[in-house]
Design a protein around this motif. Structure first.
Motif, PDB file in Angstrom:
ATOM      1  N   LEU A 192       0.824  -1.202   0.000  1.00 53.53           N
ATOM      2  CA  LEU A 192       0.000   0.000   0.000  1.00 53.53           C
ATOM      3  C   LEU A 192       0.865   1.262   0.000  1.00 53.53           C
ATOM      4  CD1 LEU A 192      -2.467  -1.254   2.733  1.00 53.53           C
ATOM      5  CD2 LEU A 192      -3.096  -0.797   0.367  1.00 53.53           C
ATOM      6  N   ALA A 193       0.311   2.315  -0.554  1.00 55.84           N
ATOM      7  CA  ALA A 193       1.023   3.598  -0.614  1.00 55.84           C
ATOM      8  C   ALA A 193       1.120   4.223   0.767  1.00 55.84           C
ATOM      9  CB  ALA A 193       0.300   4.552  -1.558  1.00 55.84           C
ATOM     10  N   GLY A 194       2.237   4.888   1.032  1.00 56.73           N
ATOM     11  CA  GLY A 194       2.387   5.668   2.255  1.00 56.73           C
ATOM     12  C   GLY A 194       1.728   7.028   2.111  1.00 56.73           C
ATOM     13  N   GLY A 195       1.660   7.742   3.224  1.00 52.57           N
ATOM     14  CA  GLY A 195       1.042   9.062   3.201  1.00 52.57           C
ATOM     15  C   GLY A 195       1.738  10.027   2.271  1.00 52.57           C
ATOM     16  N   ASP A 196       3.060   9.888   2.141  1.00 52.31           N
ATOM     17  CA  ASP A 196       3.792  10.793   1.256  1.00 52.31           C
ATOM     18  C   ASP A 196       3.400  10.588  -0.198  1.00 52.31           C
ATOM     19  OD1 ASP A 196       4.946   8.249   1.214  1.00 52.31           O
ATOM     20  OD2 ASP A 196       7.005   8.996   1.124  1.00 52.31           O
ATOM     21  N   ARG A 197       3.193   9.334  -0.601  1.00 54.60           N
ATOM     22  CA  ARG A 197       2.780   9.060  -1.979  1.00 54.60           C
ATOM     23  C   ARG A 197       1.354   9.557  -2.223  1.00 54.60           C
ATOM     24  NH1 ARG A 197       4.918   8.798  -6.884  1.00 54.60           N
ATOM     25  NH2 ARG A 197       4.069   7.169  -8.214  1.00 54.60           N
ATOM     26  N   CYS A 198       0.492   9.431  -1.236  1.00 60.00           N
ATOM     27  CA  CYS A 198      -0.880   9.922  -1.375  1.00 60.00           C
ATOM     28  C   CYS A 198      -0.895  11.443  -1.521  1.00 60.00           C
ATOM     29  CB  CYS A 198      -1.707   9.502  -0.167  1.00 60.00           C
ATOM     30  SG  CYS A 198      -1.892   7.718   0.023  1.00 60.00           S
ATOM     31  N   ALA A 199      -0.053  12.114  -0.745  1.00 56.82           N
ATOM     32  CA  ALA A 199       0.040  13.565  -0.865  1.00 56.82           C
ATOM     33  C   ALA A 199       0.582  13.969  -2.232  1.00 56.82           C
ATOM     34  CB  ALA A 199       0.921  14.133   0.247  1.00 56.82           C
ATOM     35  N   ALA A 200       1.579  13.231  -2.714  1.00 59.48           N
ATOM     36  CA  ALA A 200       2.125  13.525  -4.044  1.00 59.48           C
ATOM     37  C   ALA A 200       1.055  13.342  -5.116  1.00 59.48           C
ATOM     38  CB  ALA A 200       3.324  12.623  -4.330  1.00 59.48           C
ATOM     39  N   LEU A 201       0.232  12.315  -4.968  1.00 55.69           N
ATOM     40  CA  LEU A 201      -0.869  12.105  -5.907  1.00 55.69           C
ATOM     41  C   LEU A 201      -1.821  13.294  -5.884  1.00 55.69           C
ATOM     42  CD1 LEU A 201      -2.617  10.359  -7.817  1.00 55.69           C
ATOM     43  CD2 LEU A 201      -3.649   9.348  -5.764  1.00 55.69           C
ATOM     44  N   GLY A 202      -2.170  13.754  -4.686  1.00 51.27           N
ATOM     45  CA  GLY A 202      -3.073  14.896  -4.584  1.00 51.27           C
ATOM     46  C   GLY A 202      -2.512  16.140  -5.238  1.00 51.27           C
ATOM     47  N   ARG A 203      -1.228  16.396  -5.028  1.00 56.09           N
ATOM     48  CA  ARG A 203      -0.616  17.578  -5.637  1.00 56.09           C
ATOM     49  C   ARG A 203      -0.595  17.458  -7.162  1.00 56.09           C
ATOM     50  NH1 ARG A 203       3.187  16.598  -1.145  1.00 56.09           N
ATOM     51  NH2 ARG A 203       2.587  18.027   0.540  1.00 56.09           N
ATOM     52  N   ALA A 204      -0.361  16.241  -7.657  1.00 51.54           N
ATOM     53  CA  ALA A 204      -0.370  16.041  -9.109  1.00 51.54           C
ATOM     54  C   ALA A 204      -1.771  16.248  -9.675  1.00 51.54           C
ATOM     55  CB  ALA A 204       0.140  14.634  -9.435  1.00 51.54           C
ATOM     56  N   ILE A 205      -2.783  15.749  -8.982  1.00 45.19           N
ATOM     57  CA  ILE A 205      -4.169  15.943  -9.428  1.00 45.19           C
ATOM     58  C   ILE A 205      -4.498  17.433  -9.483  1.00 45.19           C
ATOM     59  CG2 ILE A 205      -6.587  15.636  -8.750  1.00 45.19           C
ATOM     60  CD1 ILE A 205      -5.809  12.847  -7.708  1.00 45.19           C
ATOM     61  N   ALA A 206      -4.075  18.168  -8.460  1.00 46.70           N
ATOM     62  CA  ALA A 206      -4.340  19.614  -8.431  1.00 46.70           C
ATOM     63  C   ALA A 206      -3.669  20.322  -9.596  1.00 46.70           C
ATOM     64  CB  ALA A 206      -3.862  20.201  -7.110  1.00 46.70           C
ATOM     65  N   GLU A 207      -2.438  19.957  -9.884  1.00 44.45           N
ATOM     66  CA  GLU A 207      -1.700  20.579 -10.983  1.00 44.45           C
ATOM     67  C   GLU A 207      -2.363  20.274 -12.323  1.00 44.45           C
ATOM     68  OE1 GLU A 207       2.661  19.981 -13.047  1.00 44.45           O
ATOM     69  OE2 GLU A 207       2.532  19.875 -10.858  1.00 44.45           O
ATOM     70  N   ILE A 208      -2.781  19.009 -12.497  1.00 49.65           N
ATOM     71  CA  ILE A 208      -3.362  18.586 -13.770  1.00 49.65           C
ATOM     72  C   ILE A 208      -4.743  19.199 -13.982  1.00 49.65           C
ATOM     73  CG2 ILE A 208      -4.237  16.595 -15.047  1.00 49.65           C
ATOM     74  CD1 ILE A 208      -2.004  14.968 -13.501  1.00 49.65           C
ATOM     75  N   LEU A 209      -5.609  19.080 -12.980  1.00 51.89           N
ATOM     76  CA  LEU A 209      -6.984  19.546 -13.140  1.00 51.89           C
ATOM     77  C   LEU A 209      -7.088  21.060 -12.984  1.00 51.89           C
ATOM     78  CD1 LEU A 209      -8.999  16.743 -11.322  1.00 51.89           C
ATOM     79  CD2 LEU A 209      -8.381  16.940 -13.745  1.00 51.89           C
ATOM     80  N   GLY A 210      -6.091  21.651 -12.338  1.00 50.83           N
ATOM     81  CA  GLY A 210      -6.086  23.107 -12.219  1.00 50.83           C
ATOM     82  C   GLY A 210      -5.943  23.807 -13.551  1.00 50.83           C
ATOM     83  N   GLU A 211      -5.457  23.081 -14.550  1.00 52.23           N
ATOM     84  CA  GLU A 211      -5.287  23.645 -15.887  1.00 52.23           C
ATOM     85  C   GLU A 211      -6.559  23.533 -16.736  1.00 52.23           C
ATOM     86  OE1 GLU A 211      -2.154  21.256 -17.377  1.00 52.23           O
ATOM     87  OE2 GLU A 211      -0.578  22.242 -16.193  1.00 52.23           O
ATOM     88  N   ARG A 212      -7.531  22.793 -16.245  1.00 52.69           N
ATOM     89  CA  ARG A 212      -8.749  22.563 -17.021  1.00 52.69           C
ATOM     90  C   ARG A 212      -9.707  23.747 -16.897  1.00 52.69           C
ATOM     91  NH1 ARG A 212      -8.796  18.102 -20.397  1.00 52.69           N
ATOM     92  NH2 ARG A 212     -11.066  18.286 -20.291  1.00 52.69           N
ATOM     93  N   ASP A 213     -10.550  23.903 -17.930  1.00 56.87           N
ATOM     94  CA  ASP A 213     -11.565  24.954 -17.895  1.00 56.87           C
ATOM     95  C   ASP A 213     -12.787  24.542 -17.083  1.00 56.87           C
ATOM     96  OD1 ASP A 213     -10.038  26.630 -19.514  1.00 56.87           O
ATOM     97  OD2 ASP A 213     -10.895  25.804 -21.364  1.00 56.87           O
ATOM     98  N   GLU A 214     -13.016  23.227 -16.953  1.00 53.92           N
ATOM     99  CA  GLU A 214     -14.195  22.754 -16.229  1.00 53.92           C
ATOM    100  C   GLU A 214     -14.125  23.150 -14.751  1.00 53.92           C
ATOM    101  OE1 GLU A 214     -13.374  19.687 -19.478  1.00 53.92           O
ATOM    102  OE2 GLU A 214     -12.196  20.763 -17.970  1.00 53.92           O
ATOM    103  N   ARG A 215     -15.290  23.374 -14.182  1.00 53.73           N
ATOM    104  CA  ARG A 215     -15.395  23.597 -12.729  1.00 53.73           C
ATOM    105  C   ARG A 215     -15.426  22.218 -12.066  1.00 53.73           C
ATOM    106  NH1 ARG A 215     -17.095  28.611 -11.268  1.00 53.73           N
ATOM    107  NH2 ARG A 215     -18.294  27.863  -9.488  1.00 53.73           N
TER     108      ARG A 215
END
Length: 314
Positions: A192-215
Motif C-alpha cells: 500500500l502507498a504511504g502518506g507521502d505518496r498519497c500527498a504527491a498524488l493529490g498535488r499532481a491531481i491539483a496541478e493537472i486539473l487546475g489547468e482545465r476549464d471545467e469547474r
C-alpha cells in the motif's frame, strides 16, 4: 479548475435507519467493545442517541449538497478505494481510472436490507475527456495508472461501481446529471502507498486539473478509523485520537504531518483506517485549511464518521 473540495465517510451504517442500529451492534461488534467505549454502550442502549447521530450525518450531507449547489461543478472527481468490488486478486491495481464513455453502474446505500443482486441499479456518467486527461498526465508524472476503457467489474458479483462513489455521488448530486470521475486508490490490499505518496498524488491531481476549464469538485470518500471485518483488529473499535489528529491537521493545512501516516505498520492503521489515504490526497490537492463540518465516533457504523470541506470562503 478545482474550486471546491469535500471529504466524507461512506460507511454502510450511515445509510441504514437508526432503528436498525442497536441490534446491528449487538449482533456484530467484537467482544469488549461495549466495555471499552462508554459511547458504544450509549448507542446500544438509546434509540434517541442513534437518531440524533443519524440526523447529524444527514445534516452534514445537506451542508455538502449546499456547497455543491453553490459551486455548480461540471465534473465530480472522487478519490477512494475499491475493496474488491471492481477488481479481484487476479489484478488489484494501486491506482486506476475509468476513461470510457459508457455509463458506470452501481447501487446506492439505502436498500441496506435487500441482497446486492436485487438492489436498484443506479447509472453514473463518466467524463471521458477529464478522466483520460487525468490518466495521461499522471503517467507523465510517473504514476503507474491502470486505465480502464470498458466498465467491466470483476470483483464481487453484482456490486459494480465501488461504494466509495456509488453511495456518495448521489448525496452530492441527487439529479445524477453531473459526470463522476473515479480515482480508485488501493487502500486495503498490501502493498500500500504511504502518506507521502498519497500527498504527491493529490498535488499532481491539483496541478493537472487546475489547468482545465471545467469547474471541478474534488471529493475524498472513506474513513475515518474503522475495522469493518471480524478478521481485522476489532470490529467496532474506533481510534478517536487518530481521527481528531487527522482532522486537526487538515484544519491547519499541515499536510507535511499527514504524509508521515502509513510510513510504518500498526494494527490501528490497517483495514478501513487505510481510507484516510484519500483524505491525505485531497488535503494535499486543496492546499489550504479545511473546515470540519462534523465528526462522530459511531460504533453502530463501526466508523469514526467525518465530514470536511475546502471552500473559497474561510
Amino acid at each position: 479548475m478545482i474550486g471546491l473540495g469535500l471529504a466524507c465517510s461512506h460507511a454502510a451504517g450511515m445509510f441504514r435507519p437508526p432503528e436498525a442500529w442497536q441490534q446491528w451492534m449487538i449482533d456484530r461488534v467484537a467482544p469488549g467493545v461495549f466495555e471499552r467505549y462508554p459511547e458504544a454502550a450509549r448507542q446500544r442502549d438509546s434509540l434517541e442517541v442513534c437518531q440524533d447521530l443519524y440526523h447529524r450525518i444527514h445534516a452534514a450531507f445537506d451542508d455538502m449538497r449546499a456547497e455543491v449547489a453553490a459551486y455548480k461543478p461540471d465534473v465530480i472527481v472522487i478519490v477512494g478505494d475499491d475493496q474488491g468490488d471492481m477488481f479481484n486478486l487476479s489484478n488489484n491495481p494501486s491506482l486506476a481510472i475509468y476513461v470510457g464513455s459508457e455509463p458506470m453502474w452501481g447501487h446506492q446505500g439505502y436498500e441496506w436490507d435487500v441482497p446486492m443482486k436485487d438492489r436498484t441499479v443506479v447509472k453514473f456518467k463518466n467524463d471521458p475527456d477529464v478522466s483520460s486527461h487525468l490518466a495521461r498526465q499522471l503517467v507523465k508524472r510517473h504514476f503507474d495508472v491502470s486505465v480502464m476503457h470498458r466498465f467491466e467489474p470483476v470483483g464481487r458479483e453484482g456490486y459494480g461501481l465501488p461504494h466509495m462513489a456509488a453511495r456518495i455521488a448521489p448525496e452530492l448530486d441527487p439529479t445524477g446529471e453531473i459526470p463522476v470521475v473515479c480515482v480508485m486508490l488501493n487502500e486495503y490490499f498490501p502493498p500500500l502507498a504511504g502518506g507521502d505518496r498519497c500527498a504527491a498524488l493529490g498535488r499532481a491531481i491539483a496541478e493537472i486539473l487546475g489547468e482545465r476549464d471545467e469547474r471541478i469538485l474534488l471529493c475524498a470518500s472513506g474513513g475515518l478509523s474503522h475495522y469493518p471485518s471480524d478478521k481485522d483488529f476489532n470490529r467496532g473499535d474506533i481510534d478517536t485520537p487518530l481521527d481528531k489528529w487527522v482532522l486537526e491537521r487538515i484544519q491547519r493545512n499541515e499536510v507535511d504531518q499527514l504524509e508521515k501516516l502509513f510510513s510504518f505498520d500498526s494494527q490501528t492503521l490497517r483495514s478501513g483506517t487505510g481510507e484516510i489515504r484519500a483524505w491525505i490526497s485531497v488535503a494535499a490537492a486543496m492546499d489550504r485549511p479545511a473546515t470540519v463540518i462534523d465528526y462522530m465516533p459511531i460504533h453502530a457504523c463501526f466508523t469514526g464518521v467525518g465530514f470536511a470541506k475546502w471552500t473559497d470562503r474561510h
